[in-house]
Motif scaffolding. Structure first.
Motif, PDB file in Angstrom:
ATOM      1  N   GLU A 235       0.926  -1.105  -0.316  1.00  0.00           N
ATOM      2  CA  GLU A 235       0.093  -0.147  -0.025  1.00  0.00           C
ATOM      3  C   GLU A 235       0.879   1.033  -0.018  1.00  0.00           C
ATOM      4  O   GLU A 235       0.177   2.365  -0.794  1.00  0.00           O
ATOM      5  CB  GLU A 235      -0.757   0.280   1.355  1.00  0.00           C
ATOM      6  N   ILE A 236       2.057   1.360   0.478  1.00  0.00           N
ATOM      7  CA  ILE A 236       2.614   2.167   0.554  1.00  0.00           C
ATOM      8  C   ILE A 236       3.709   2.164  -0.451  1.00  0.00           C
ATOM      9  O   ILE A 236       3.789   3.629  -1.431  1.00  0.00           O
ATOM     10  CB  ILE A 236       4.073   2.031   1.721  1.00  0.00           C
ATOM     11  N   ALA A 237       3.867   1.393  -1.602  1.00  0.00           N
ATOM     12  CA  ALA A 237       4.790   1.157  -2.666  1.00  0.00           C
ATOM     13  C   ALA A 237       3.699   2.362  -3.916  1.00  0.00           C
ATOM     14  O   ALA A 237       4.144   2.636  -4.246  1.00  0.00           O
ATOM     15  CB  ALA A 237       4.814  -0.086  -3.363  1.00  0.00           C
ATOM     16  N   ASN A 238       2.574   1.062  -3.711  1.00  0.00           N
ATOM     17  CA  ASN A 238       1.187   2.427  -4.662  1.00  0.00           C
ATOM     18  C   ASN A 238       0.905   3.229  -4.688  1.00  0.00           C
ATOM     19  O   ASN A 238       1.249   4.110  -5.190  1.00  0.00           O
ATOM     20  CB  ASN A 238       0.166   1.606  -3.915  1.00  0.00           C
ATOM     21  N   ALA A 239       1.374   3.937  -3.664  1.00  0.00           N
ATOM     22  CA  ALA A 239       1.697   5.989  -3.010  1.00  0.00           C
ATOM     23  C   ALA A 239       2.815   5.862  -3.962  1.00  0.00           C
ATOM     24  O   ALA A 239       2.962   7.849  -4.428  1.00  0.00           O
ATOM     25  CB  ALA A 239       1.677   6.018  -1.777  1.00  0.00           C
ATOM     26  N   VAL A 240       3.608   5.260  -3.375  1.00  0.00           N
ATOM     27  CA  VAL A 240       5.043   6.339  -4.345  1.00  0.00           C
ATOM     28  C   VAL A 240       5.392   6.140  -5.150  1.00  0.00           C
ATOM     29  O   VAL A 240       5.459   7.291  -6.017  1.00  0.00           O
ATOM     30  CB  VAL A 240       5.913   5.240  -3.150  1.00  0.00           C
ATOM     31  N   VAL A 241       5.033   5.111  -6.178  1.00  0.00           N
ATOM     32  CA  VAL A 241       5.245   4.560  -7.567  1.00  0.00           C
ATOM     33  C   VAL A 241       3.280   5.535  -8.254  1.00  0.00           C
ATOM     34  O   VAL A 241       4.468   6.244  -9.383  1.00  0.00           O
ATOM     35  CB  VAL A 241       4.398   3.649  -8.079  1.00  0.00           C
ATOM     36  N   TRP A 242       3.068   5.717  -7.453  1.00  0.00           N
ATOM     37  CA  TRP A 242       1.947   6.718  -8.411  1.00  0.00           C
ATOM     38  C   TRP A 242       2.894   8.250  -8.283  1.00  0.00           C
ATOM     39  O   TRP A 242       2.524   9.176  -9.037  1.00  0.00           O
ATOM     40  CB  TRP A 242       0.504   7.077  -7.539  1.00  0.00           C
ATOM     41  N   LEU A 243       3.514   8.478  -7.043  1.00  0.00           N
ATOM     42  CA  LEU A 243       4.049   9.985  -7.380  1.00  0.00           C
ATOM     43  C   LEU A 243       5.007  10.092  -8.069  1.00  0.00           C
ATOM     44  O   LEU A 243       5.288  11.186  -8.250  1.00  0.00           O
ATOM     45  CB  LEU A 243       4.427  10.819  -5.383  1.00  0.00           C
ATOM     46  N   CYS A 244       5.443   9.189  -8.178  1.00  0.00           N
ATOM     47  CA  CYS A 244       6.847   9.361  -9.004  1.00  0.00           C
ATOM     48  C   CYS A 244       6.474   9.239 -10.588  1.00  0.00           C
ATOM     49  O   CYS A 244       6.939   8.958 -11.622  1.00  0.00           O
ATOM     50  CB  CYS A 244       7.789   7.816  -8.998  1.00  0.00           C
ATOM     51  N   SER A 245       5.227   9.131 -10.983  1.00  0.00           N
ATOM     52  CA  SER A 245       4.816   8.907 -11.857  1.00  0.00           C
ATOM     53  C   SER A 245       3.998   9.968 -13.210  1.00  0.00           C
ATOM     54  O   SER A 245       3.756  10.886 -12.377  1.00  0.00           O
ATOM     55  CB  SER A 245       3.291   7.152 -12.112  1.00  0.00           C
ATOM     56  N   ASP A 246       3.396  10.080 -14.138  1.00  0.00           N
ATOM     57  CA  ASP A 246       2.592  11.106 -15.299  1.00  0.00           C
ATOM     58  C   ASP A 246       1.064  11.259 -14.003  1.00  0.00           C
ATOM     59  O   ASP A 246       0.938  12.622 -14.394  1.00  0.00           O
ATOM     60  CB  ASP A 246       3.322  11.301 -16.112  1.00  0.00           C
ATOM     61  N   GLU A 247       0.879  10.484 -13.527  1.00  0.00           N
ATOM     62  CA  GLU A 247      -0.395  10.747 -13.041  1.00  0.00           C
ATOM     63  C   GLU A 247      -0.549  12.060 -11.943  1.00  0.00           C
ATOM     64  O   GLU A 247      -1.584  12.522 -11.736  1.00  0.00           O
ATOM     65  CB  GLU A 247      -0.608   9.155 -12.312  1.00  0.00           C
ATOM     66  N   ALA A 248       0.906  12.145 -11.666  1.00  0.00           N
ATOM     67  CA  ALA A 248       1.311  13.104 -10.410  1.00  0.00           C
ATOM     68  C   ALA A 248       2.250  14.085 -11.141  1.00  0.00           C
ATOM     69  O   ALA A 248       2.528  15.087 -10.203  1.00  0.00           O
ATOM     70  CB  ALA A 248       1.882  12.021  -9.179  1.00  0.00           C
ATOM     71  N   SER A 249       1.941  14.351 -11.929  1.00  0.00           N
ATOM     72  CA  SER A 249       2.825  15.406 -12.960  1.00  0.00           C
ATOM     73  C   SER A 249       2.197  16.787 -11.702  1.00  0.00           C
ATOM     74  O   SER A 249       3.573  17.741 -12.457  1.00  0.00           O
ATOM     75  CB  SER A 249       2.200  15.552 -14.347  1.00  0.00           C
ATOM     76  N   PHE A 250       1.511  17.294 -11.516  1.00  0.00           N
ATOM     77  CA  PHE A 250       1.425  19.055 -10.875  1.00  0.00           C
ATOM     78  C   PHE A 250       1.646  18.713  -9.360  1.00  0.00           C
ATOM     79  O   PHE A 250       1.004  19.509  -8.738  1.00  0.00           O
ATOM     80  CB  PHE A 250       0.167  19.008 -11.124  1.00  0.00           C
ATOM     81  N   VAL A 251       2.291  17.441  -8.208  1.00  0.00           N
ATOM     82  CA  VAL A 251       2.345  17.186  -7.256  1.00  0.00           C
ATOM     83  C   VAL A 251       4.028  17.272  -6.411  1.00  0.00           C
ATOM     84  O   VAL A 251       4.436  16.721  -7.264  1.00  0.00           O
ATOM     85  CB  VAL A 251       1.805  16.165  -6.731  1.00  0.00           C
ATOM     86  N   THR A 252       3.866  18.333  -6.181  1.00  0.00           N
ATOM     87  CA  THR A 252       5.464  18.799  -5.605  1.00  0.00           C
ATOM     88  C   THR A 252       5.067  19.389  -3.733  1.00  0.00           C
ATOM     89  O   THR A 252       4.460  20.434  -3.674  1.00  0.00           O
ATOM     90  CB  THR A 252       6.592  18.801  -6.210  1.00  0.00           C
ATOM     91  N   GLY A 253       6.095  18.986  -3.215  1.00  0.00           N
ATOM     92  CA  GLY A 253       6.718  19.641  -1.946  1.00  0.00           C
ATOM     93  C   GLY A 253       5.098  19.266  -0.948  1.00  0.00           C
ATOM     94  O   GLY A 253       5.296  19.413   0.125  1.00  0.00           O
ATOM     95  N   ASN A 254       5.041  17.773  -0.652  1.00  0.00           N
ATOM     96  CA  ASN A 254       3.939  17.754  -0.074  1.00  0.00           C
ATOM     97  C   ASN A 254       4.010  15.923   0.252  1.00  0.00           C
ATOM     98  O   ASN A 254       4.617  14.944   0.629  1.00  0.00           O
ATOM     99  CB  ASN A 254       2.679  17.170  -0.872  1.00  0.00           C
TER     100      ASN A 254
END
Length: 265
Positions: A235-254
């Motif tokens: 479940e943690i890995a799922n969050a990490v991979v999402w944050l590193c993917s283009d699906e989270a391209s506007f997400v930083t500093g969180n």
């Protein structure tokens, strides 16, 4: 959900077990080449074997994240083996002793800080140097293993968002969040996104050891999570991979809690 990481190269520290292993396996399953880093050689090589047996690509490098030369060599391994670096999960960490503030030893404080906070800073230092080596700061979020841009996720904890855990551990994990936010703002124009995940009580070897030593304390923390169970490394890995993917391209500093609702209370 699946994410296309074909052609990307990822580093995962603390990759010999627990959250690090599952994240490394998930990166590889999404098509990334993975550099598995840890001080535990046997476990790190087992992670690589697991990835390769599933058809993925990985290599192990023994890395002490408190050693600048070792961390620099870890990043260079990614460059030499796969041609660059796109993604990093700075996950290596320890709990340390759990004594109250006035009973903490200086040796324990230093060890926890060296691994959990200074280790993350050293990883960021050399990862960012590689990710921005040829960056043009044009705001384009794409990266192609050519030293231009990337995504980094640091592992903090619910102890980085609350008073959970011992003083040294909580201080180190609060520090990881501060470091994450500063790095995110400093390197945004270089197309590098930097975030943190804050796991709750997760079924990892570290938690299993704590449960053996302080079963009532672990039960108390689990009971404080509204979902009323431990989380899993996957479940943690799922969050990490999402944050590193283009699906989270506007997400930083969180700093993202993945904690079964612990920090919502």
């Amino acid at each position: 959900m699946t994410y296309n990481l074909d052609g990307k190269t990822a580093i995962v520290t603390g990759g010999a077990s627990g959250i690090g292993r599952k994240t490394a396996e998930r990166f590889a399953a999404e098509g990334a080449n993975v550099v598995v880093a840890d001080v535990v050689t046997d476990g790190g090589e087992e992670t690589v074997e697991s990835i390769e047996s599933a058809g993925g690509s990985a290599t192990f490098v023994e890395t002490d994240v408190t050693d600048p030369d070792a961390v620099e060599a870890m990043v260079q391994t990614a460059v030499d083996t796969y041609g660059g670096l796109d993604i990093a999960h700075n996950n290596a960490g320890i709990e340390g002793e759990t004594d109250p503030v006035a009973e903490q030893t200086e040796a324990n404080w230093k060890q926890v800080m060296d691994i959990n906070l200074t280790g993350v800073w050293l990883c960021l230092k050399y990862e960012l140097q590689e990710m921005t080596a040829n960056g043009d700061g044009d705001g384009d979020s794409d990266s192609d293993s050519d030293g231009v841009g990337g995504a980094i996720v640091n592992t903090s904890s619910i102890a980085g968002l609350s008073a959970a855990g011992s003083s040294a551990y909580a201080a180190s994990k609060h520090g990881v969040i501060g470091l994450t936010r500063v790095a995110a703002t400093e390197y945004a124009e270089a197309d590098v996104r930097v975030n943190a995940v804050c796991p709750g009580v997760i079924e990892t070897p570290m938690v299993e050891q704590s449960a053996a030593e302080n079963p009532e304390e672990i039960e108390q923390f689990v009971g404080m999570q509204p979902l009323n169970r431990m989380g899993t490394p996957e479940e943690i890995a799922n969050a990490v991979v999402w944050l590193c993917s283009d699906e989270a391209s506007f997400v930083t500093g969180n700093a993202y809690p993945v904690d079964g609702g612990f920090t919502a209370l």
